[in-house]
Write a protein that holds these residues in place. Structure first.
Motif, PDB file in Angstrom:
ATOM      1  N   GLN A  12       0.831  -1.205   0.000  1.00  0.00           N
ATOM      2  CA  GLN A  12       0.000   0.000   0.000  1.00  0.00           C
ATOM      3  C   GLN A  12       0.867   1.258   0.000  1.00  0.00           C
ATOM      4  OE1 GLN A  12      -2.571  -0.127   3.385  1.00  0.00           O
ATOM      5  NE2 GLN A  12      -3.212  -2.221   2.986  1.00  0.00           N
ATOM      6  N   LEU A  13       1.940   1.214   0.771  1.00  0.00           N
ATOM      7  CA  LEU A  13       2.837   2.362   0.857  1.00  0.00           C
ATOM      8  C   LEU A  13       3.554   2.600  -0.472  1.00  0.00           C
ATOM      9  CD1 LEU A  13       3.881   4.486   2.828  1.00  0.00           C
ATOM     10  CD2 LEU A  13       5.703   2.911   3.428  1.00  0.00           C
ATOM     11  N   VAL A  14       4.007   1.531  -1.106  1.00  0.00           N
ATOM     12  CA  VAL A  14       4.687   1.653  -2.398  1.00  0.00           C
ATOM     13  C   VAL A  14       3.718   2.182  -3.452  1.00  0.00           C
ATOM     14  CG1 VAL A  14       5.855   0.360  -4.232  1.00  0.00           C
ATOM     15  CG2 VAL A  14       6.422  -0.093  -1.858  1.00  0.00           C
ATOM     16  N   GLU A  15       2.467   1.714  -3.409  1.00  0.00           N
ATOM     17  CA  GLU A  15       1.468   2.214  -4.361  1.00  0.00           C
ATOM     18  C   GLU A  15       1.237   3.708  -4.170  1.00  0.00           C
ATOM     19  OE1 GLU A  15      -1.849  -0.342  -3.549  1.00  0.00           O
ATOM     20  OE2 GLU A  15      -1.170  -1.880  -4.948  1.00  0.00           O
ATOM     21  N   SER A  52       5.046   9.657   4.951  1.00  0.00           N
ATOM     22  CA  SER A  52       5.507   9.163   6.259  1.00  0.00           C
ATOM     23  C   SER A  52       4.332   8.958   7.212  1.00  0.00           C
ATOM     24  CB  SER A  52       6.548  10.099   6.870  1.00  0.00           C
ATOM     25  OG  SER A  52       5.977  11.343   7.179  1.00  0.00           O
ATOM     26  N   GLU A  53       3.317   9.815   7.121  1.00  0.00           N
ATOM     27  CA  GLU A  53       2.125   9.613   7.948  1.00  0.00           C
ATOM     28  C   GLU A  53       1.353   8.375   7.498  1.00  0.00           C
ATOM     29  OE1 GLU A  53      -0.307  13.060   8.399  1.00  0.00           O
ATOM     30  OE2 GLU A  53       1.274  14.180   9.404  1.00  0.00           O
ATOM     31  N   ARG A  54       1.347   8.116   6.196  1.00  0.00           N
ATOM     32  CA  ARG A  54       0.692   6.906   5.677  1.00  0.00           C
ATOM     33  C   ARG A  54       1.434   5.667   6.168  1.00  0.00           C
ATOM     34  NH1 ARG A  54      -3.306   3.938   4.506  1.00  0.00           N
ATOM     35  NH2 ARG A  54      -3.282   2.844   2.536  1.00  0.00           N
ATOM     36  N   ALA A  55       2.750   5.726   6.207  1.00  0.00           N
ATOM     37  CA  ALA A  55       3.550   4.602   6.705  1.00  0.00           C
ATOM     38  C   ALA A  55       3.255   4.355   8.185  1.00  0.00           C
ATOM     39  CB  ALA A  55       5.036   4.879   6.500  1.00  0.00           C
ATOM     40  N   ALA A  56       3.168   5.419   8.958  1.00  0.00           N
ATOM     41  CA  ALA A  56       2.853   5.277  10.381  1.00  0.00           C
ATOM     42  C   ALA A  56       1.471   4.671  10.568  1.00  0.00           C
ATOM     43  CB  ALA A  56       2.947   6.632  11.071  1.00  0.00           C
ATOM     44  N   GLU A  57       0.540   5.050   9.711  1.00  0.00           N
ATOM     45  CA  GLU A  57      -0.823   4.517   9.774  1.00  0.00           C
ATOM     46  C   GLU A  57      -0.841   3.019   9.427  1.00  0.00           C
ATOM     47  OE1 GLU A  57      -4.565   5.079   6.864  1.00  0.00           O
ATOM     48  OE2 GLU A  57      -3.814   6.944   7.758  1.00  0.00           O
ATOM     49  N   PHE A  82      -5.571  22.325   8.681  1.00  0.00           N
ATOM     50  CA  PHE A  82      -5.172  22.980   7.455  1.00  0.00           C
ATOM     51  C   PHE A  82      -3.684  23.218   7.452  1.00  0.00           C
ATOM     52  CE2 PHE A  82      -4.301  26.611   4.766  1.00  0.00           C
ATOM     53  CZ  PHE A  82      -4.924  26.219   3.607  1.00  0.00           C
ATOM     54  N   PRO A  83      -2.952  22.877   6.463  1.00  0.00           N
ATOM     55  CA  PRO A  83      -3.375  22.016   5.370  1.00  0.00           C
ATOM     56  C   PRO A  83      -3.429  20.571   5.839  1.00  0.00           C
ATOM     57  CG  PRO A  83      -1.073  22.564   5.109  1.00  0.00           C
ATOM     58  CD  PRO A  83      -1.572  23.330   6.316  1.00  0.00           C
ATOM     59  N   ASP A  84      -4.239  19.779   5.184  1.00  0.00           N
ATOM     60  CA  ASP A  84      -4.369  18.370   5.531  1.00  0.00           C
ATOM     61  C   ASP A  84      -3.070  17.675   5.140  1.00  0.00           C
ATOM     62  OD1 ASP A  84      -5.100  15.822   6.139  1.00  0.00           O
ATOM     63  OD2 ASP A  84      -6.786  15.721   4.748  1.00  0.00           O
ATOM     64  N   SER A  85      -2.367  17.142   6.131  1.00  0.00           N
ATOM     65  CA  SER A  85      -1.067  16.541   5.861  1.00  0.00           C
ATOM     66  C   SER A  85      -1.173  15.209   5.145  1.00  0.00           C
ATOM     67  CB  SER A  85      -0.291  16.377   7.168  1.00  0.00           C
ATOM     68  OG  SER A  85      -1.028  15.541   8.036  1.00  0.00           O
ATOM     69  N   LYS A  86      -2.375  14.639   5.055  1.00  0.00           N
ATOM     70  CA  LYS A  86      -2.534  13.389   4.323  1.00  0.00           C
ATOM     71  C   LYS A  86      -2.535  13.624   2.813  1.00  0.00           C
ATOM     72  CE  LYS A  86      -5.109  10.916   7.843  1.00  0.00           C
ATOM     73  NZ  LYS A  86      -4.257   9.917   8.333  1.00  0.00           N
ATOM     74  N   LEU A  87      -2.605  14.868   2.430  1.00  0.00           N
ATOM     75  CA  LEU A  87      -2.602  15.206   1.014  1.00  0.00           C
ATOM     76  C   LEU A  87      -1.262  15.826   0.636  1.00  0.00           C
ATOM     77  CD1 LEU A  87      -6.116  16.867   0.809  1.00  0.00           C
ATOM     78  CD2 LEU A  87      -5.532  14.527   0.232  1.00  0.00           C
ATOM     79  N   ALA A  88      -0.859  15.573  -0.568  1.00  0.00           N
ATOM     80  CA  ALA A  88       0.362  16.186  -1.062  1.00  0.00           C
ATOM     81  C   ALA A  88       0.118  17.673  -1.302  1.00  0.00           C
ATOM     82  CB  ALA A  88       0.792  15.506  -2.354  1.00  0.00           C
ATOM     83  N   THR A  89       1.151  18.460  -1.151  1.00  0.00           N
ATOM     84  CA  THR A  89       1.049  19.899  -1.313  1.00  0.00           C
ATOM     85  C   THR A  89       1.810  20.329  -2.562  1.00  0.00           C
ATOM     86  OG1 THR A  89       1.018  20.120   1.084  1.00  0.00           O
ATOM     87  CG2 THR A  89       1.468  22.111  -0.180  1.00  0.00           C
ATOM     88  N   ILE A  90       1.109  20.974  -3.471  1.00  0.00           N
ATOM     89  CA  ILE A  90       1.759  21.521  -4.663  1.00  0.00           C
ATOM     90  C   ILE A  90       2.155  22.960  -4.351  1.00  0.00           C
ATOM     91  CG2 ILE A  90       1.458  22.155  -7.085  1.00  0.00           C
ATOM     92  CD1 ILE A  90      -0.480  19.809  -7.332  1.00  0.00           C
ATOM     93  N   PHE A  91       3.405  23.288  -4.643  1.00  0.00           N
ATOM     94  CA  PHE A  91       3.905  24.620  -4.325  1.00  0.00           C
ATOM     95  C   PHE A  91       4.723  25.173  -5.480  1.00  0.00           C
ATOM     96  CE2 PHE A  91       7.031  21.542  -2.978  1.00  0.00           C
ATOM     97  CZ  PHE A  91       8.248  22.104  -3.346  1.00  0.00           C
TER      98      PHE A  91
END
Length: 145
Positions: A12-15, A52-57, A82-91
């Motif tokens: 799941q993490l690799v995906e 990294s949060e997904r890995a911890a989960e 805010f911002p939701d850290s589960k989402l990637a941030t485009i900058f």
């Protein structure tokens, strides 16, 4: 997948990492495509924190440093993250000098980032292949019993 069977937790993490790397590839390609567009600002994505949060989960090592909000009444509004850290941030990528037309795309930076991203995609793809090969060998060995 077979009826809820998972080959490993890391799959799941690799995906997730591959999906993020795919988005980074698209952003870098977009930057290169817009190298001659006036006032275009080069973009990138920060997904490492979300990953990294997904890995911890996935691995059950959720160590949060956030103070939990006490909800003592049903009328209280829930906390807003805010911002939701589960989402990637485009900058917008900073630190690059804008040309006279206001464009900040640096071809050297973009090609370097493209190469690094391609190497990471290859490594993640190889990890997926190894994981699948291990799972396949277990299935084949169990069918011989």
């Amino acid at each position: 997948m077979f009826a809820g069977i998972s080959s490993s937790k890391s799959k799941q993490l690799v995906e997730s990492a591959l999906a993020s790397r795919n988005l980074r590839q698209q952003l870098i390609s977009s930057n290169i495509a817009n190298i001659d567009t006036p006032f275009y600002k080069s973009r990138d994505i920060a997904f490492e924190r979300a990953l990294s949060e997904r890995a911890a989960e996935i691995y059950g090592k959720k160590e949060t440093k956030e103070l939990e909000l006490a909800m003592t009444d049903a009328a209280h509004l829930p906390k807003v993250k805010f911002p939701d850290s589960k989402l990637a941030t485009i900058f917008l990528r900073d630190g690059h000098m804008a040309r006279n037309d206001g464009n900040t795309v640096d071809l050297d930076v973009e090609t370097t980032e493209l190469s690094k991203n391609a190497i990471m995609i290859t490594a993640l793809d190889n990890a997926m292949k190894r994981d699948s090969a291990n799972f396949k060998s277990v299935i084949e060995a169990s069918s011989k019993i």
